[in-house]
Design an enzyme around this catalytic site. Structure first.
Site, PDB file in Angstrom:
ATOM      1  N   GLU A  39       6.425   7.396   0.097  1.00  0.00           N
ATOM      2  CA  GLU A  39       5.857   7.189  -0.475  1.00  0.00           C
ATOM      3  C   GLU A  39       5.941   7.638  -1.789  1.00  0.00           C
ATOM      4  O   GLU A  39       5.901   7.022  -2.732  1.00  0.00           O
ATOM      5  CB  GLU A  39       4.138   6.513   0.260  1.00  0.00           C
ATOM      6  CG  GLU A  39       3.744   5.880   1.100  1.00  0.00           C
ATOM      7  CD  GLU A  39       4.632   4.416   0.926  1.00  0.00           C
ATOM      8  OE1 GLU A  39       4.533   3.564  -1.094  1.00  0.00           O
ATOM      9  OE2 GLU A  39       4.591   3.065   2.034  1.00  0.00           O
ATOM     10  N   TYR A 122      -3.661   4.556  -3.665  1.00  0.00           N
ATOM     11  CA  TYR A 122      -2.588   3.544  -3.148  1.00  0.00           C
ATOM     12  C   TYR A 122      -1.596   4.588  -1.777  1.00  0.00           C
ATOM     13  O   TYR A 122      -1.811   4.117  -0.907  1.00  0.00           O
ATOM     14  CB  TYR A 122      -1.624   2.988  -4.434  1.00  0.00           C
ATOM     15  CG  TYR A 122      -0.025   3.048  -3.723  1.00  0.00           C
ATOM     16  CD1 TYR A 122       0.144   1.585  -2.907  1.00  0.00           C
ATOM     17  CD2 TYR A 122       1.425   4.200  -3.782  1.00  0.00           C
ATOM     18  CE1 TYR A 122       0.861   1.261  -2.559  1.00  0.00           C
ATOM     19  CE2 TYR A 122       1.868   3.506  -2.922  1.00  0.00           C
ATOM     20  CZ  TYR A 122       2.268   2.058  -2.397  1.00  0.00           C
ATOM     21  OH  TYR A 122       3.245   1.349  -1.312  1.00  0.00           O
ATOM     22  N   ASP A 140      -0.670  -1.506  -4.875  1.00  0.00           N
ATOM     23  CA  ASP A 140      -0.179  -0.931  -5.991  1.00  0.00           C
ATOM     24  C   ASP A 140       0.362  -2.143  -6.554  1.00  0.00           C
ATOM     25  O   ASP A 140       0.196  -3.635  -6.390  1.00  0.00           O
ATOM     26  CB  ASP A 140       1.539  -0.094  -5.556  1.00  0.00           C
ATOM     27  CG  ASP A 140       2.416  -1.254  -5.281  1.00  0.00           C
ATOM     28  OD1 ASP A 140       1.846  -2.353  -4.487  1.00  0.00           O
ATOM     29  OD2 ASP A 140       3.732  -0.670  -4.701  1.00  0.00           O
TER      30      ASP A 140
END
Ligand code: SF4
Length: 348
Positions: A39, A122, A140
């Site tokens: 991520e 996020y 996001d």
């Protein structure tokens, strides 16, 4: 109506995702460390570009403990070309904090995850839903774009108000398969409802209840707050070669690209006479001017307009570290802004 659209999402998305998801190295892995690495890498970087970096990173540093004790030069080398190096610096700090505060075990509570350096709502949402099955949405730009189209909503997607509404709306409808739902939503936003192009609504599992599709407004959405214009900086970069070595030094410990290697450079766009005078002040004698090129590099808020001047000098000086091409390629992390000039050398 808004609630109804959110409510219908899981049933539409989960079967579609099972059929259509792309095979990616970090998919099907629920190890929070791997989810975290992927991520962070995926922020600001395309999936295709991340694949190789991710595989290399988790192979060299397979656990939080490896990352916490990794040498900075190794970290920068593993990150070289991905940009936004503060991401990997924060990851190391976060790994050290996990070692100290959580005995090396990745925390499984949202409040502890979001407290880690470099982790925002996020990323915390993605880690907690994918690795721990919590109903924590990962909102996001992809998700905001999809939802603005689904709701046919012209509120700027980067406004706090819209982000909050989307986050709350999704949280209320999270299914048991939390991680799969998070990834399905991301996948829809990355593929059929992608950015900078017309969405492929005929292939979308949500078209039957999509407000934008029904209203014919999908090409007008999402709406964004107008961006501040980027600050321009001129720079003259001097690539000094002596024999088979090149001069480099380290950037300051604070600010843009802090701690990275760079070619010597000065502010402003100098002409050749100006460059030769700067080099003379370094007590270096120029024996050949081999090339002058113009390049630009764009950061988030600033653009560097750079003139690169390649000079052969007769001797080395102590102001710099002199490295061979092999050392530059294997040991030194040269950020993309300067690697542009390095790559140019292979074309000469
Ligand atoms: Fe996006 Fe079209 Fe699907 Fe609506 S129907 S979510 S606009 S791809």
């Amino acid at each position: 109506m808004e609630k109804e659209i959110f409510r219908r999402l899981p049933d539409a998305l989960l079967p579609w995702y099972a059929e259509n998801k792309r095979i990616l190295p970090w998919r099907e892995i629920s190890d929070p460390y791997c989810v975290w690495v992927s991520e962070i890498m995926l922020q600001q970087t395309r999936v295709e570009a991340v694949k190789g970096y991710y595989n290399r990173f988790v192979k060299v540093l397979p656990t939080v403990s490896h990352l916490a004790t990794a040498d900075d030069e190794l970290l920068y080398k593993l990150w070289e070309g991905l940009g936004y190096y503060s991401r990997v610096r924060n990851m190391k700090k976060a790994a050290q904090l996990i070692m100290e505060k959580h005995n090396g075990k990745f925390p499984d509570k949202y409040a502890d995850v979001i407290a880690l350096p470099g982790v925002g709502p996020y990323t915390a949402g993605a880690i907690c839903s994918i690795a721990f099955g919590l109903n924590t949405p990962a909102v996001d730009g992809n998700v905001l774009r999809v939802v603005s189209r689904l709701l046919n909503d012209f509120t700027p997607v980067d406004s706090q108000d819209f982000k909050k509404r989307v986050s709350q709306g999704l949280q209320e409808v999270y299914p048991g398969e939390a991680g799969t739902f998070t990834q399905a939503l991301m996948e829809l936003g990355a593929t059929v409802c992608g950015p900078n192009r017309k969405p492929d609504c005929t292939a979308c599992p949500c078209s039957s209840f999509c407000g934008g599709f029904r209203a014919g407004t999908t090409d007008q959405l999402p709406v964004k707050i107008p961006k501040r214009s980027r600050h321009m900086e001129d720079k003259t970069v001097v690539i000094l070669r002596c024999g088979d070595c090149y001069a480099l030094d380290k950037r300051p410990d604070k600010g843009l690209l802090s701690g990275m290697w760079q070619f010597p450079n000065v502010p402003g766009r100098l002409d050749l006479d100006g460059v030769l005078s700067v080099v003379k002040d370094m007590d270096l004698r120029v024996i050949e001017v081999s090339l002058i090129v113009e390049r630009k590099h764009i950061f988030t808020h600033v653009q560097w307009n750079m003139t690169g001047v390649y000079l052969e000098v007769a001797e080395r000086c102590d102001n710099f570290v002199w490295m061979t091409a092999e050392q530059i390629n294997t040991d030194a992390c040269l950020p993309t802004a300067f690697r542009l000039f390095w790559d140019e050398l292979s074309k000469i």
